[in-house]
Write a protein that holds these residues in place. Structure first.
Motif, PDB file in Angstrom:
ATOM      1  N   UNK A 401      74.065  31.137  -0.368  1.00 48.76           N
ATOM      2  CA  UNK A 401      74.161  31.395   1.073  1.00 48.76           C
ATOM      3  C   UNK A 401      75.324  30.610   1.677  1.00 48.76           C
ATOM      4  N   UNK A 402      75.554  29.388   1.192  1.00 49.73           N
ATOM      5  CA  UNK A 402      76.663  28.570   1.699  1.00 49.73           C
ATOM      6  C   UNK A 402      78.000  29.268   1.474  1.00 49.73           C
ATOM      7  N   UNK A 403      78.179  29.863   0.289  1.00 46.25           N
ATOM      8  CA  UNK A 403      79.419  30.583   0.005  1.00 46.25           C
ATOM      9  C   UNK A 403      79.579  31.772   0.941  1.00 46.25           C
ATOM     10  N   UNK A 404      78.483  32.479   1.203  1.00 43.38           N
ATOM     11  CA  UNK A 404      78.536  33.638   2.101  1.00 43.38           C
ATOM     12  C   UNK A 404      78.882  33.227   3.529  1.00 43.38           C
ATOM     13  N   UNK A 405      78.510  32.010   3.932  1.00 47.73           N
ATOM     14  CA  UNK A 405      78.867  31.498   5.258  1.00 47.73           C
ATOM     15  C   UNK A 405      80.343  31.145   5.338  1.00 47.73           C
ATOM     16  N   UNK A 406      80.837  30.431   4.349  1.00 47.77           N
ATOM     17  CA  UNK A 406      82.173  29.834   4.427  1.00 47.77           C
ATOM     18  C   UNK A 406      83.300  30.837   4.207  1.00 47.77           C
ATOM     19  N   UNK A 407      83.164  31.677   3.188  1.00 45.56           N
ATOM     20  CA  UNK A 407      84.300  32.453   2.710  1.00 45.56           C
ATOM     21  C   UNK A 407      84.863  33.469   3.699  1.00 45.56           C
ATOM     22  N   UNK A 408      84.024  34.249   4.413  1.00 47.48           N
ATOM     23  CA  UNK A 408      84.627  35.220   5.339  1.00 47.48           C
ATOM     24  C   UNK A 408      85.522  34.572   6.382  1.00 47.48           C
ATOM     25  N   UNK A 409      85.052  33.489   6.986  1.00 42.93           N
ATOM     26  CA  UNK A 409      85.826  32.848   8.054  1.00 42.93           C
ATOM     27  C   UNK A 409      87.011  32.076   7.514  1.00 42.93           C
ATOM     28  N   UNK A 410      86.986  31.735   6.226  1.00 45.67           N
ATOM     29  CA  UNK A 410      88.131  31.083   5.610  1.00 45.67           C
ATOM     30  C   UNK A 410      89.210  32.096   5.234  1.00 45.67           C
ATOM     31  N   UNK A 411      88.810  33.340   4.965  1.00 47.86           N
ATOM     32  CA  UNK A 411      89.759  34.362   4.527  1.00 47.86           C
ATOM     33  C   UNK A 411      90.345  35.172   5.685  1.00 47.86           C
ATOM     34  N   UNK A 412      89.649  35.238   6.804  1.00 41.82           N
ATOM     35  CA  UNK A 412      90.158  36.012   7.941  1.00 41.82           C
ATOM     36  C   UNK A 412      91.519  35.512   8.451  1.00 41.82           C
ATOM     37  N   UNK A 413      91.729  34.195   8.607  1.00 46.29           N
ATOM     38  CA  UNK A 413      93.064  33.745   9.032  1.00 46.29           C
ATOM     39  C   UNK A 413      94.172  34.172   8.074  1.00 46.29           C
ATOM     40  N   UNK A 414      93.865  34.279   6.772  1.00 43.65           N
ATOM     41  CA  UNK A 414      94.866  34.723   5.805  1.00 43.65           C
ATOM     42  C   UNK A 414      95.282  36.161   6.085  1.00 43.65           C
ATOM     43  N   UNK A 415      94.315  37.005   6.462  1.00 42.83           N
ATOM     44  CA  UNK A 415      94.618  38.402   6.774  1.00 42.83           C
ATOM     45  C   UNK A 415      95.462  38.496   8.038  1.00 42.83           C
ATOM     46  N   UNK A 416      95.130  37.686   9.044  1.00 42.89           N
ATOM     47  CA  UNK A 416      95.910  37.678  10.286  1.00 42.89           C
ATOM     48  C   UNK A 416      97.337  37.209  10.003  1.00 42.89           C
ATOM     49  N   UNK A 417      97.496  36.170   9.167  1.00 41.11           N
ATOM     50  CA  UNK A 417      98.827  35.708   8.785  1.00 41.11           C
ATOM     51  C   UNK A 417      99.601  36.802   8.057  1.00 41.11           C
ATOM     52  N   UNK A 418      98.913  37.520   7.165  1.00 41.01           N
ATOM     53  CA  UNK A 418      99.555  38.597   6.422  1.00 41.01           C
ATOM     54  C   UNK A 418     100.037  39.690   7.368  1.00 41.01           C
ATOM     55  N   UNK A 419      99.242  40.001   8.376  1.00 41.24           N
ATOM     56  CA  UNK A 419      99.632  41.005   9.370  1.00 41.24           C
ATOM     57  C   UNK A 419     100.857  40.533  10.148  1.00 41.24           C
ATOM     58  N   UNK A 420     100.896  39.254  10.522  1.00 45.03           N
ATOM     59  CA  UNK A 420     102.024  38.735  11.294  1.00 45.03           C
ATOM     60  C   UNK A 420     103.309  38.732  10.477  1.00 45.03           C
ATOM     61  N   UNK A 421     103.186  38.509   9.166  1.00 44.77           N
ATOM     62  CA  UNK A 421     104.371  38.557   8.307  1.00 44.77           C
ATOM     63  C   UNK A 421     104.923  39.980   8.246  1.00 44.77           C
ATOM     64  N   UNK A 422     104.021  40.951   8.124  1.00 44.40           N
ATOM     65  CA  UNK A 422     104.456  42.346   8.009  1.00 44.40           C
ATOM     66  C   UNK A 422     104.827  42.955   9.359  1.00 44.40           C
ATOM     67  N   UNK A 423     104.311  42.371  10.454  1.00 51.56           N
ATOM     68  CA  UNK A 423     104.598  42.881  11.797  1.00 51.56           C
ATOM     69  C   UNK A 423     105.045  41.730  12.694  1.00 51.56           C
ATOM     70  N   UNK A 424     106.223  41.178  12.466  1.00 56.03           N
ATOM     71  CA  UNK A 424     106.638  39.967  13.189  1.00 56.03           C
ATOM     72  C   UNK A 424     106.804  40.169  14.692  1.00 56.03           C
TER      73      UNK A 424
END
Length: 533
Positions: A401-424
């Motif tokens: 359950x701890x992994x299910x809590x932590x991982x989504x919110x840790x990975x979402x900023x990476x997706x937002x960063x990826x979007x900003x790189x592709x759409x500056x």
């Protein structure tokens, strides 16, 4: 190429200031590092803001179903309508609020924090009224539906801006990841608090069960399980009534409301929202343009779909585990302690998963963390009722359950960063990304609660019954084991195609850092030229 441009830029700065190049570079680097660095106090105050969502969510997730069925004494069909409509409405409000937040003007308190401040008072009032049983009976379904939907809307006004605030507390990816780890630890601790407050207060005033017409009677009298329940009832009937159980729910909700307000105050005064860079934000877009924007980014879609299935699995387990402990395992007087063990285990292992994802990468942590809970989901329904074994299985399940809590919110900023790189040139859409993720997880919650409660109705669930029909036991086993395992496996298959691995994540980090340095250097050049004039 970028390095050459950066060298030329620093040379221009040198011509303007007549200072050694090395000195300018060092000072600028130190200044940026200090600006992006968060103190432990900042991280703790930010993390505390995540507790209200988890405290109230845990109390509602674990106890609202059994409260509506056994305390408010609603028909399971109407209870399923309240749970499904409430969560579906909550899901709809998330992208709507996210869209409104993204168009909010900047104030002296920031763009996210005012939403948190003004939504809190009304949210706690509506939450308290969810746990109040009105004296009238005919309108109870409308009562719970209205206040449940109202609370979900007001909490969305708190949680969506808070989630997007991650992108505005620091520009440094490491600092954001560290703050997210603090947040996840406090949020899991919030689930412990929610489980402890709601479970222990209500557990001390657990109203006795009622023998049902379907209970078997042998030649010697009642069957052993029913006899045991009646013996327990005989010892507490003189001191516990249904009205006292209702009062216990009111007390628990009052305590949780107080914690909610305290956490909001700490967040508001303890965190400074950093204004976006001087680079102008992209033009405002319509709601449907926002949907097309976020859903057109492939990594975001795969991340959301993967966690949609895993969230649905854990929500099925969460929503039905209290009933499973009470009726299938026969641990009616211990279920609140079992839930507490799960949340304590999750809290204690959050630091481990933060270390693991840093050491081995986030995709590896997803596979190991989520799959680790599957054996215990199987074990809990295969082993005969045994309190010690149930506690051990619950502790082990809490690790997953701890992994299910932590991982989504840790990975979402990476997706937002990826979007900003592709759409500056596209800026200011962080709230939309976060709100749509919350939308899908809450929609999954609505589906899980509605289907599970409706399934219990079809299986013949008996309100406050000492025993339940065999079909109810089978249904509960499916809802806490077979169905969640299938959903987890689907989610893990989807994660195989998630494209942001450690190499791409680090590459995005470097590219964004170069963009920010170039913007800062351009701003410095403009300022110094203005001063010279």
């Amino acid at each position: 190429m970028a390095k050459g441009e950066g060298t030329e830029q620093y040379s221009n700065n040198n011509l303007l200031t007549n200072k050694p190049v090395d000195s300018d570079v060092v000072k600028l680097a130190v200044k940026r590092e200090q600006k992006n660095r968060l103190s432990v106090c900042n991280k703790l105050c930010y993390a505390v803001g995540g507790a209200p969502y988890q405290i109230t969510g845990c109390a509602l997730g674990f106890f609202l179903q059994i409260y509506l069925l056994d305390v408010a004494q609603l028909d399971p069909f109407y209870a399923s309508i309240i749970l499904f409509v409430g969560r579906a409405w909550d899901a709809i409000t998330d992208p709507t609020i996210g869209f409104l937040v993204s168009r909010s003007p900047w104030t002296r308190f920031g763009r996210m924090l005012p939403w948190i401040l003004f939504s809190t008072p009304l949210a706690v009032v509506s939450y308290f009224l969810i746990w109040y049983v009105p004296v009238f009976e005919d309108g109870r379904v409308i009562w719970y539906l209205v206040f449940y939907c109202l609370f979900q809307t007001l909490q969305t006004c708190f949680h969506v801006p808070y989630s997007a605030l991650t992108m505005f507390i620091s520009e440094d990816q490491k600092e954001r990841d560290s703050a997210t780890a603090y947040r996840m630890t406090v949020e899991v601790l919030g689930t412990v608090i929610g489980t402890a407050v709601q479970g222990q207060i209500v557990g001390m005033a657990n109203a006795p069960c009622i023998p049902t017409p379907g209970d078997n009677v042998t030649a010697d009298g009642l069957n052993s399980s029913l006899l045991l329940e009646q013996e327990v009832n005989a010892t507490i009937t003189t001191v516990i009534t249904l009205d006292q159980t209702k009062t216990a729910y009111n007390i628990a909700s009052g305590v949780i409301c107080s914690i909610y307000v305290l956490c909001a105050v700490v967040l508001f005064f303890g965190v400074k929202e950093k204004k976006e860079s001087s680079r102008p934000r992209s033009e405002r877009m319509s709601f449907w343009q926002g949907i097309r924007l976020v859903m057109g980014h492939g990594p975001y879609v795969k991340l959301v779909m993967g966690f949609l299935f895993t969230s649905l699995a854990f929500m099925l387990l969460e929503g039905n585990f209290a009933l499973f402990c009470c009726y299938t395992l026969g641990l009616r007087n211990d279920f609140q302690n079992i839930l507490l063990v799960i949340m304590l285990a999750a809290t204690l292992t959050i630091p481990f998963w933060q270390w693991f994802l840093t050491k081995f990468g986030k995709k590896t942590a997803v596979y190991i963390g989520i799959s680790s809970v599957i054996p215990f989901m199987i074990l809990v329904v295969c082993v005969k009722s045994n309190l010690i074994i149930t506690y051990l299985v619950s502790f082990a399940a809490g690790v997953g359950v701890a992994a299910a809590f932590l991982l989504p919110w840790s990975m979402l900023p990476d997706v937002v960063d990826d979007f900003q790189v592709q759409n500056p040139d596209s800026r200011g859409h962080e709230a939309i990304f976060y709100s749509f993720y919350v939308f899908f997880t809450k929609f999954a919650s609505g589906i899980s609660l509605g289907i599970s409660t409706l399934s219990l109705d079809f299986a013949g669930y008996m309100t406050r019954g000492c025993t339940q029909p065999e079909n109810v036991d089978i249904t509960l086993k499916v809802l806490v084991s077979a169905a969640p395992i299938g959903l987890l496996l689907i989610g893990l298959v989807i994660f195989r195609s998630y494209p942001i691995d450690e190499e791409r994540r680090q590459g995005n980090r470097k590219l964004l850092q170069e963009q920010r340095e170039n913007e800062a250097d351009s701003e410095t050049d403009s300022t110094e030229l203005t001063n010279m004039v």
